[in-house]
Design an enzyme around this catalytic site. Structure first.
Site, short mmCIF file in Angstrom:
data_model
loop_
_atom_site.label_atom_id
_atom_site.label_comp_id
_atom_site.label_asym_id
_atom_site.label_seq_id
_atom_site.Cartn_x
_atom_site.Cartn_y
_atom_site.Cartn_z
N THR A 54 88.56 -1.04 -68.32
CA THR A 54 89.00 -0.07 -69.32
C THR A 54 89.39 -0.80 -70.60
O THR A 54 89.55 -2.03 -70.60
CB THR A 54 90.22 0.74 -68.84
OG1 THR A 54 91.33 -0.14 -68.62
CG2 THR A 54 89.91 1.49 -67.55
N GLU A 55 89.56 -0.03 -71.66
CA GLU A 55 90.07 -0.64 -72.88
C GLU A 55 91.49 -1.13 -72.63
O GLU A 55 92.19 -0.64 -71.73
CB GLU A 55 90.03 0.34 -74.05
CG GLU A 55 90.98 1.50 -73.95
CD GLU A 55 90.95 2.37 -75.20
OE1 GLU A 55 91.07 1.82 -76.31
OE2 GLU A 55 90.80 3.60 -75.06
N ILE A 56 91.90 -2.10 -73.39
CA ILE A 56 93.22 -2.70 -73.22
C ILE A 56 94.13 -2.25 -74.37
O ILE A 56 93.70 -2.14 -75.51
CB ILE A 56 93.12 -4.24 -73.18
CG1 ILE A 56 94.42 -4.88 -72.71
CG2 ILE A 56 92.69 -4.81 -74.52
CD1 ILE A 56 94.28 -6.37 -72.39
N CYS A 57 95.35 -1.91 -74.03
CA CYS A 57 96.35 -1.61 -75.05
C CYS A 57 97.29 -2.80 -75.11
O CYS A 57 97.96 -3.13 -74.12
CB CYS A 57 97.09 -0.31 -74.73
SG CYS A 57 96.08 1.16 -75.02
N ASP A 107 96.25 6.32 -66.70
CA ASP A 107 96.61 6.59 -65.30
C ASP A 107 96.39 8.04 -64.91
O ASP A 107 97.32 8.78 -64.61
CB ASP A 107 98.05 6.17 -65.02
CG ASP A 107 98.18 4.66 -64.85
OD1 ASP A 107 97.13 3.98 -64.86
OD2 ASP A 107 99.30 4.16 -64.71
#
Length: 294
Positions: A106-109, A173
């Protein structure tokens, strides 16, 4: 004949501990977060040249719980279908049959979850809190108006993620999310007790449970206190929520406008505004859409 590289900079590069089957994504050893279901590691997309999050779930932990495995796959299938600037993006998913692991990228924050970010930055203006809150709402509007409607069911500040350098927040999530039909009604009792609306326990609810949880997210942001932290057990939380007793943190909110907004969100389910209606609330006057990051 193959020669070893003489470039000394290669010795300084951070090694991957594993790669995906295509070789595009490489996982580092650095753990970004760990929950009851999965671990999240820092990783790198070699094709795009960006850092990403490598989510890893050991399926053998749930060998006796096929419902849990199905829920995990549901999260992944759901994420793959979503495309919104305030929802975490999914890039790739695969199952490692040999090691019984579900992997998804997934993209990372970069700044972690909103709960920890808010704890770290205690001196934040109401304007900044409104910007974060508005972005969460934009994500909820997308989920609730999706065809079919998606109810998150576990919205709280630890499931919202932050790119602090640009003030961007995204809902993540979605493992407990429910896809519901035209009547928008769901029935399972799932979620985080402190953020679960009273009607959850009647097992007959709609997407307005997300509005209730959202109101408590705003309360946590404003008060710096997790709702119902005055309770020392889950049964006590459930009893207070079921009885309609509001969290004590609400008494600590000094901003009258914020308190009114929160009360709209956590009131009677029939009277709760939709996410789209809340976006038009006077609470967000002066917070323009061009402030938001897509």
């Amino acid at each position: 004949m193959t020669f070893a590289s003489s470039d000394p900079s290669e010795n300084d590069s951070e090694p991957f501990v594993e790669s995906d089957p295509t070789g595009r994504y490489g996982r580092y050893d650095e753990l970004l977060g760990s929950g009851s279901v999965k671990k999240v590691y820092r990783a790198f997309d070699q094709e795009e040249g960006i850092e990403v999050a490598w989510n890893q779930v050991k399926l053998r932990c749930f060998v006796d719980d096929p419902a849990m495995i199905e829920r995990l796959f549901s999260e992944v299938r759901l994420l793959k279908s979503l495309n919104n600037g305030n929802i975490i993006k999914l890039y790739k998913v695969w199952r490692d049959e040999k090691n019984s692991i579900l992997n998804f990228i997934t993209e990372i924050c970069t700044s972690g979850n909103l709960r920890e970010y808010r704890k770290k930055h205690r001196h934040v203006s109401m304007r900044a809190l409104k910007k974060w809150s508005k972005q969460i709402l934009r994500g909820l509007v997308y989920l609730h108006t999706h065809k079919p409607c998606i109810i998150h069911r576990d919205l709280n500040c630890s499931n919202v993620f932050v790119n602090g350098n640009i003030g961007q927040v995204k809902i993540g999530d979605l493992g407990l999310a429910a896809i519901v039909g035209d009547n928008h009604i769901a029935h399972s009792v799932l979620g985080t007790p402190e953020f679960m609306a009273p009607e959850f326990y009647n097992e007959n609810y709609t997407e307005t449970v997300d509005i209730y949880a959202y109101g408590l997210c705003v309360l946590e942001l404003v008060s710096l206190e997790i709702p119902y932290s005055e309770c020392d057990s889950i049964p006590k939380i459930v009893k207070r929520v079921s009885s309609g007793i509001k969290p004590e943190a609400l008494d600590k909110v000094r901003d009258g406008e914020a308190k009114t907004f929160i009360m709209k969100c956590i009131g009677n389910p029939m009277a709760r505004p939709s996410a789209a209606e809340l976006l038009r609330d006077p609470f967000f006057d002066g917070i323009d859409d061009d402030d938001e990051q897509e």
